[in-house]
Motif scaffolding. Sequence first.
Motif: not given
Length: 202
Positions: A175-187
């Motif tokens: 699981p990905v706990e954090q990162g670039n929010s726009p990219y994670l929303h795109w996924v």
Amino acid sequence: MLGWLGLSRGVRCFLITWLSPSIGCMRGVRAPAILLGGGATLLLSLLWMPALLPVVSRLLLLPRALLSMASGSSPTQPTQASGSAYVPGSVSAAFVTCPNEKVAKEIARAVVEKRLAACVNLIPQITSIYEWKGKIEEDSEVLMMIKTQSSLVPALTDFVRSVHPYEVAEVIALPVEQGNSPYLHWVRQVTESVPDSGTVLP
């Protein structure tokens, strides 16, 4: 005795008057004019100034704190735009090893077309050393790094197992706990149109 209560009444009167010239300890009389001369007043001010700095700094911050309380917002917790927060763990990175680049590309294209993944990175020429059926093996493989929704990991695993040439395919998801929010929303956005993740077929 240290602190405010340990000061003599005369010194307390002077400090109050020094902080606010309009306040006097004696009715109609200014305390510094009676208690201390000009030189003594200056000396006492220099001696007590370091101790009074924290008090003065707190007083200067008081109006700002009162304004924050009146507006109902906390000065230390900035508001965040609704809908922009990423939910930790809702996206996962899955890892799959393949015997060669051809197999890896075929599986990568298939999982993206079926929207089981938003993106797949291929890392060629990795060396894997492992134990298999009682022997130590060493092979050159291609590593797939697959980004998808965590809720799709079971369907992704089933699909990879159905098309992978290995008897036991490696599928590991973190699981990905954090990162670039726009990219994670795109996924999440790319992989949200899967009709039924439990019935995905090869």
